[in-house]
Design a protein around this motif. Sequence first.
Motif, short mmCIF file in Angstrom:
data_model
loop_
_atom_site.label_atom_id
_atom_site.label_comp_id
_atom_site.label_asym_id
_atom_site.label_seq_id
_atom_site.Cartn_x
_atom_site.Cartn_y
_atom_site.Cartn_z
N TYR A 134 0.75 -1.25 0.06
CA TYR A 134 0.12 -0.37 -0.18
C TYR A 134 0.76 1.14 -0.09
O TYR A 134 1.94 1.41 0.83
CB TYR A 134 -0.83 0.08 1.74
CG TYR A 134 -2.15 -0.67 1.09
CD1 TYR A 134 -3.14 -0.93 0.76
CD2 TYR A 134 -2.39 -2.33 1.31
CE1 TYR A 134 -3.87 -1.71 0.25
CE2 TYR A 134 -2.80 -3.07 1.80
CZ TYR A 134 -3.31 -3.59 0.62
OH TYR A 134 -4.43 -4.71 1.24
N THR A 148 -3.07 3.22 -1.23
CA THR A 148 -4.04 3.55 -2.90
C THR A 148 -2.72 1.88 -3.02
O THR A 148 -1.36 1.21 -2.40
CB THR A 148 -2.95 3.94 -3.83
OG1 THR A 148 -4.08 5.33 -3.87
CG2 THR A 148 -3.51 3.92 -5.29
N SER A 149 -3.09 0.79 -3.15
CA SER A 149 -2.62 -0.45 -3.42
C SER A 149 -1.37 0.02 -4.13
O SER A 149 -2.18 -0.16 -5.45
CB SER A 149 -3.73 -1.67 -3.87
OG SER A 149 -4.95 -1.43 -4.82
N ARG A 202 -3.92 -1.16 -7.60
CA ARG A 202 -4.54 0.17 -7.83
C ARG A 202 -3.79 1.29 -8.59
O ARG A 202 -3.93 2.43 -9.33
CB ARG A 202 -5.76 0.85 -7.25
CG ARG A 202 -6.46 -0.07 -6.37
CD ARG A 202 -7.88 -0.02 -5.51
NE ARG A 202 -7.90 1.60 -5.64
CZ ARG A 202 -7.52 3.15 -5.13
NH1 ARG A 202 -7.32 2.76 -3.89
NH2 ARG A 202 -7.98 4.25 -5.08
N SER A 203 -2.00 1.35 -8.19
CA SER A 203 -1.31 2.83 -9.43
C SER A 203 -0.68 1.69 -9.42
O SER A 203 0.89 2.83 -10.23
CB SER A 203 -0.21 3.06 -7.90
OG SER A 203 0.37 1.72 -7.14
N TYR A 241 -8.82 1.35 3.73
CA TYR A 241 -8.83 0.71 2.23
C TYR A 241 -8.65 -0.58 2.26
O TYR A 241 -8.07 -1.53 1.15
CB TYR A 241 -8.12 1.65 1.97
CG TYR A 241 -6.25 1.89 2.64
CD1 TYR A 241 -5.60 0.34 2.94
CD2 TYR A 241 -5.87 2.62 4.28
CE1 TYR A 241 -4.17 0.92 3.85
CE2 TYR A 241 -5.38 2.95 4.49
CZ TYR A 241 -4.17 2.06 4.12
OH TYR A 241 -3.10 2.08 5.18
#
Lengths: 328, 318
Positions: free
Chosen positions: B174, B178-179, B182-183, B249
């Motif tokens: 993370y 934001t994992s 996802r990035s 998250y």
Amino acid sequence: MIKTSVRQAIRDAMAEEMRRDSSIFLLGEDVGRFEGAYKVSRGLLREFGESRVIDSPITEHGFTGLGVGASMSGLRPIIEFMTFNFAMQAIDHIVNTAAKTLFMSGGNVRCPIVFRGPNGVPRGVAAQHSQCFASWYAHVPGLRVVAPYTSSEAKWLLKAAIRNDSPVIFLEHELLYSKEFPIPPKIEVMPLDQACIVREGTDITLATFSIGVEHAVKTAEILQAEHGISAEIINLISLRPIDSSTIIKSIQKTGRIISIEEGWPVCGIGSEIISIVCEKAFGYLDADPARICSADAPIPYAPNLEKAALPTVEKIVRTARKLCGQIR
Amino acid sequence: MRTEEALDLYRKMVEIRMFEEKAAELYTQGHIFGFCHLYTGQEAVIVGISQNFTSTDSVITSYRDHGHLLALGVEPRYVMAELCGKITGCSKGKGGSMHLYNRLRNFYGGNGIVGAQVSIGTGLAFAHKYKSDGGISFTFFGDGAANQGQVYESFNMAALWKLPALYILENNRYALATSAERSTVRNSLKKRGDPFGIRTICSDGMNLLEIIQKSREATNQVRERSEPVILNIDTYRYKGHSMSDPGTYRTRSEVETVRKSRDPIDNYGNVLQKDYGLSMKILETINDDAVEKMEIAAKFAIDSQFPKEENLRSDILI
């Protein structure tokens, strides 16, 4: 005394220091084989070799960080920015690491590094290549910021900057590189934090730096010859720390002050000079202090607009006469 | 490995864990404030890699730096005092949790700007090569920093100039909230060295013995061939990004699953019991000693003075 160009003076300072101390190296774009975009590093590659005069990729963020890291572990890098405009890509390393590490580490880790290159407004290169960053860096505790005018200042200030254990921002000017000034063969030491009086006067103080000194000198000649006004000129040299005692002493004598710079007016060096005067010598003022800066606009390309945007001798003369009550 | 050495590694991991737990406690009590990024879950990474440090090597990491300085052998009390902003801290209380340094052990931070340490660490490698001192730089950064442009500017220079730089990508899954999925496009972190011809060695970050083995291989290559190598480490952080992160998250069960199945200290404890025949009691004693040591460190920190006001204007300019 022999006359030497500012370009040659900067080159000689680097060469002499590099001969003296093997931990000094020069890193930047085209500083080696091409001898610098402005030919400031002429002959350095030949003398010191590729391990000490290093052509970097166009990678300001990366090579500035690399320089800062090298300085932490005991080397003394000179980082050349092709122009200070490009240092915006790298300003994080300058402000957040070079300037703050000594403090954040409680005095444990030093960053003896010089960032140098042309700053300010050359001619005809438009907004992204025309900007004075003096006030940006002068804002930051932990940096030294100096701007030489003459060849002698360029040489001896740069030598002092290289020997200093703090990060130093060394602001050159493209339009001064080819200018020649007499240069003494040897002086003992050039302090990094002292202004100098270029010309003594009694009626008005012109406080400036870098190419602004040239405008101030021309202005003072016109004021004396045509208007009977005696101007004192302060070459600030150091913008951080700023030599406020020289400014105050001068205002105590003249009672009037104009600051001159190529930077923008808002939060500029002029704002700082006038704050110093208002805070510490308000009672000595005989007229409102004034700033001559670039217009509060990006620098335009068209020559007439560019001229309108910049400090000129005419503008300074007019303002000086106003302050002295000759015109309204 | 001799039993004593094997136990020492266990002790180091436990000490970092107990340090962080004590720091969390002091944070909730208000002794530590601002940002405080804990390393819990990632202990095996620094303990394993630090086995390769020599006295000439240099080390730099991000703001998640407590474990790194402890692994370099700095007394926990000086680190804890810094977290509490005390004059006895390793940065005299001026740096705080994110800005730990130790010049004697060539530890250069503690950098609070995500990714900045990668360029600076490349400069440390440059300096080793320039001085020909035989040292290498260890630059730690996370999956978040791996998307900063300067990382690739650095890789380019390190490969171009053959700099002795070991880049350790601690992928803790993370980047704040934001994992990595996802990035980062198509899970490409393992290929980031490829365009520069930089070898990437991957390791499970929760397995101490694997890290020791893989980092030895990586370190040897950097040292012997004077060239950069990337160590890509699959790890996991148990706590929030910082103490002020509620962790919304990810699910609680995700964290619990990793804790139960992959915990680096439990895993290594099992190895010690199985392969070295050490009893649970010995391990528990190490735990208890670490708790006590951190208790003493915390007391030292709390009892220390804040810096005097005149310190505000020192260590700025030389």
